[in-house]
Design an enzyme around this catalytic site. Structure first.
Site, PDB file in Angstrom:
ATOM      1  N   HIS A   1      31.741  30.980 114.775  1.00 14.21           N
ATOM      2  CA  HIS A   1      31.360  29.687 114.214  1.00 14.21           C
ATOM      3  C   HIS A   1      29.988  29.280 114.747  1.00 14.21           C
ATOM      4  O   HIS A   1      29.542  29.756 115.793  1.00 14.21           O
ATOM      5  CB  HIS A   1      32.382  28.621 114.596  1.00 14.21           C
ATOM      6  CG  HIS A   1      33.707  28.777 113.905  1.00 14.21           C
ATOM      7  ND1 HIS A   1      34.648  27.768 113.906  1.00 14.21           N
ATOM      8  CD2 HIS A   1      34.241  29.792 113.188  1.00 14.21           C
ATOM      9  CE1 HIS A   1      35.707  28.167 113.219  1.00 14.21           C
ATOM     10  NE2 HIS A   1      35.484  29.400 112.787  1.00 14.21           N
TER      11      HIS A   1
ATOM     12  N   GLU B   1      29.003  26.601 116.231  1.00 13.49           N
ATOM     13  CA  GLU B   1      29.037  26.053 117.588  1.00 13.49           C
ATOM     14  C   GLU B   1      29.119  27.152 118.633  1.00 13.49           C
ATOM     15  O   GLU B   1      28.457  27.083 119.673  1.00 13.49           O
ATOM     16  CB  GLU B   1      30.244  25.116 117.768  1.00 13.49           C
ATOM     17  CG  GLU B   1      30.257  23.931 116.840  1.00 13.49           C
ATOM     18  CD  GLU B   1      31.067  24.148 115.574  1.00 13.49           C
ATOM     19  OE1 GLU B   1      31.695  23.171 115.110  1.00 13.49           O
ATOM     20  OE2 GLU B   1      31.077  25.272 115.041  1.00 13.49           O
TER      21      GLU B   1
ATOM     22  N   CYS C   1      36.394  25.495 118.572  1.00 14.88           N
ATOM     23  CA  CYS C   1      35.066  25.143 119.057  1.00 14.88           C
ATOM     24  C   CYS C   1      35.133  23.979 120.044  1.00 14.88           C
ATOM     25  O   CYS C   1      34.417  23.971 121.043  1.00 14.88           O
ATOM     26  CB  CYS C   1      34.145  24.829 117.892  1.00 14.88           C
ATOM     27  SG  CYS C   1      33.781  26.286 116.883  1.00 14.88           S
TER      28      CYS C   1
ATOM     29  N   CYS D   1      35.979  22.347 114.982  1.00 19.81           N
ATOM     30  CA  CYS D   1      37.396  22.699 114.872  1.00 19.81           C
ATOM     31  C   CYS D   1      38.008  22.735 116.273  1.00 19.81           C
ATOM     32  O   CYS D   1      37.317  22.560 117.285  1.00 19.81           O
ATOM     33  CB  CYS D   1      37.546  24.062 114.183  1.00 19.81           C
ATOM     34  SG  CYS D   1      37.034  25.462 115.214  1.00 19.81           S
TER      35      CYS D   1
END
Length: 149
Positions: free
Chosen positions: A56, A58, A89, A86
């Site tokens: 992701h 992040e 993360c 999410c």
């Protein structure tokens, strides 16, 4: 007095990363990490490119910032991300002890807020910065994806 390096300024940088993800066929989420009004890390979703569900935006930015700083803690750093983090993360951000998270659009279904994910007690979180732009990019991505299938 106008502050040139405000949340909107840095969220625009995160949106540029989201656009890069969009162009690569990735879900368009982008992130930048700053310290003292200086971008030290950038990232965007690479889950398809790397065939890695943990890639992701992040996570990419956390790794880059840690490498830049030479340590795993992101004290005094701010993450700007186009979509609310999410649970995965948010967990990584907890462990990084990041000082502040600024997100664009909410993720009602998978975001850390509705899932009651704990952040580090010293982490400040705020959202809604350029939320309309972030949401529009996300919607455009999924409309185009559906039309291709």
């Amino acid at each position: 007095m106008i502050e040139p390096f405000d949340d909107t300024y840095f969220m625009k940088k995160a949106l540029q990363e989201a656009e890069a993800a969009f162009e690569q066929g990735e879900i368009p989420v982008g992130a930048v990490i700053t310290i003292d009004n200086r971008v030290i890390a950038r990232g965007h979703n690479l889950t398809e490119t790397l065939t890695d569900v943990t890639a992701h935006a992040e996570m990419q930015a956390i790794t880059a910032a840690s490498n830049f700083l030479g340590g795993k803690y992101l004290n005094k750093c701010t993450l700007y991300v186009t979509l609310e983090p999410c649970q995965m993360c948010a967990g990584a951000l907890y462990w990084s002890q990041i000082s502040k998270i600024v997100y664009g659009a909410r993720d009602e279904a998978r975001g850390c807020i509705n899932l009651n994910t704990k952040l580090h007690p010293k982490t400040e979180i705020s959202g809604g910065v350029l939320a309309d732009e972030a949401s529009a990019l996300m919607k455009r991505f999924f409309v185009e994806k559906r039309n291709l299938n």
